[in-house]
Design an enzyme around this catalytic site. Sequence first.
Site, mmCIF file in Angstrom:
data_model
loop_
_atom_site.group_PDB
_atom_site.id
_atom_site.type_symbol
_atom_site.label_atom_id
_atom_site.label_comp_id
_atom_site.label_asym_id
_atom_site.label_seq_id
_atom_site.Cartn_x
_atom_site.Cartn_y
_atom_site.Cartn_z
ATOM 1 N N ARG A 1 37.972 41.728 56.046
ATOM 2 C CA ARG A 1 37.466 41.953 54.780
ATOM 3 C C ARG A 1 37.697 40.732 53.981
ATOM 4 O O ARG A 1 36.928 40.510 53.050
ATOM 5 C CB ARG A 1 38.594 43.124 54.222
ATOM 6 C CG ARG A 1 38.020 43.583 52.759
ATOM 7 C CD ARG A 1 39.177 44.852 52.360
ATOM 8 N NE ARG A 1 39.124 44.820 50.620
ATOM 9 C CZ ARG A 1 38.195 45.697 50.082
ATOM 10 N NH1 ARG A 1 36.900 46.294 50.621
ATOM 11 N NH2 ARG A 1 38.049 45.724 48.730
ATOM 12 N N LEU B 1 33.100 44.761 45.096
ATOM 13 C CA LEU B 1 33.401 45.334 46.461
ATOM 14 C C LEU B 1 34.504 46.277 46.288
ATOM 15 O O LEU B 1 35.647 46.316 45.758
ATOM 16 C CB LEU B 1 34.309 44.048 47.215
ATOM 17 C CG LEU B 1 34.957 44.152 48.622
ATOM 18 C CD1 LEU B 1 33.650 44.448 49.571
ATOM 19 C CD2 LEU B 1 35.374 42.909 48.908
ATOM 20 N N SER B 2 34.004 47.526 46.710
ATOM 21 C CA SER B 2 34.741 48.736 46.367
ATOM 22 C C SER B 2 36.171 48.719 46.925
ATOM 23 O O SER B 2 36.238 47.924 48.351
ATOM 24 C CB SER B 2 34.104 50.019 46.596
ATOM 25 O OG SER B 2 32.782 50.080 46.025
ATOM 26 N N ALA B 3 37.043 49.435 46.634
ATOM 27 C CA ALA B 3 38.447 49.308 47.247
ATOM 28 C C ALA B 3 38.219 50.098 48.472
ATOM 29 O O ALA B 3 37.373 51.093 48.712
ATOM 30 C CB ALA B 3 39.440 50.442 46.216
ATOM 31 N N PHE C 1 32.166 54.097 40.467
ATOM 32 C CA PHE C 1 31.352 53.130 40.972
ATOM 33 C C PHE C 1 30.547 52.366 39.958
ATOM 34 O O PHE C 1 30.278 52.830 38.882
ATOM 35 C CB PHE C 1 30.303 53.818 42.259
ATOM 36 C CG PHE C 1 30.815 53.734 43.506
ATOM 37 C CD1 PHE C 1 30.930 52.701 44.461
ATOM 38 C CD2 PHE C 1 31.666 55.096 43.831
ATOM 39 C CE1 PHE C 1 31.339 53.133 45.684
ATOM 40 C CE2 PHE C 1 32.202 55.215 45.062
ATOM 41 C CZ PHE C 1 31.852 53.979 46.172
#
Length: 407
Positions: free
Chosen positions: A44, A77-79, A225
């Site tokens: 990641r 960049l989403s959790a 989001f």
Amino acid sequence: MTTVRDKNIDEEAASLRAAMVRELRDLEAITADSVAGAVAAVPRHLFAVGEPLKAAYAANQALVIKRDEDGTALSSLSATHIQAVMLEQAGIEPGMRVLEVGSGGYNAALIAELVGKEGASISVDIDAEIVERARKCLDAAGYEQVQVVRADAVAGVPELAPFDRIIVTAGAWDIPSAWLDQLSERGRIVVPLRMRGLTRSIAFDRAGGGSEEELVSDSYRLCGFVPMQGAGAYTERLIHVTDGLALRVDDQKQDFDTDALAAAVRSARLEVWSGAAFDLPDELELFLATNTPEMVMLHGSKDLVDQGLLALSVTRGVPALVSGGSFAYRTKRANEETGGFESGVLAHGPDAEQVAARYAELLRRWASDHQRRGAARISYRPMPAGTAEPSQGVVAKRLGAVAFSWS
């Protein structure tokens, strides 16, 4: 020297990644071994360029990739927590063709791990800068097989359809017809759908498991989001009532007597306590927000709370029942007899008693009949543009209607 430093970074990243997987399993965001394996495999930190390793591998931390001139996030960049939850909802299997709407690169790499060599991971985004960044990150991480397409996602990617799964990683206000057209017969759409000020990640299947246009779901999770751009963008109405107080509204046709509501704020408030336990606030809010079209989101400032005019719940946004120049909203208080906290109602205006009674009845009905996870069954019915009408349990959209039933 550089090689040693890179090796040390890789080792630290691998350790942090393994710890993140364990944490996500403990939180039950990950239950499937396949999803755990994907999260454990994808580096990641190579998609979180410029961020410390600990930030890249913080399970519940989203990282903003791009902002506009006003500082509003345009892409993030989403959790990993919500990405894992949505992958669990999707139920991706080896060999599937999966379309991701909204590119960051990392989620597309996770999908590539899940579909394997025989499957396909395709990511689409409207922003050329984001597409280029995703492509570079994917190549650096060794996922050259992922296809990244620049396009307005409202049209999907017809040249690469059909898709067994469509996973939307941007806040959507509606479900474009192209997504339905490009979904395979037994496909699934996982979409963060915005409804009356709330967003839930909903996993929709075709009704009956076949080619019907109607979608059905009993899988939904709390999420947030960055909103979609392009033709799928939608701006909710934010109606100013008075300094520090506003209503967030879906329905563009709904009228409000803002002068009367502004006066009501400064009138004596009515307290009504329901006798019902306060629990599972995200489930309760979904029930309240979708049960009647008169429910909107009330947003108030801390200053109004400090003045004693409103309760603290308004500072985060709370479902409010509005009728003429009166309104009611939810609050809570400590009460051991109800298991810790009790739900209550605060109401203002000339009809405070009536709106408070209606709101309190909803709280009691929720507590007695639906107070559990997953009590809602959600359907989406495509309809001719502009024909859907809001009603009890129905949230109107431009291209269809979202209907809720509660068990």
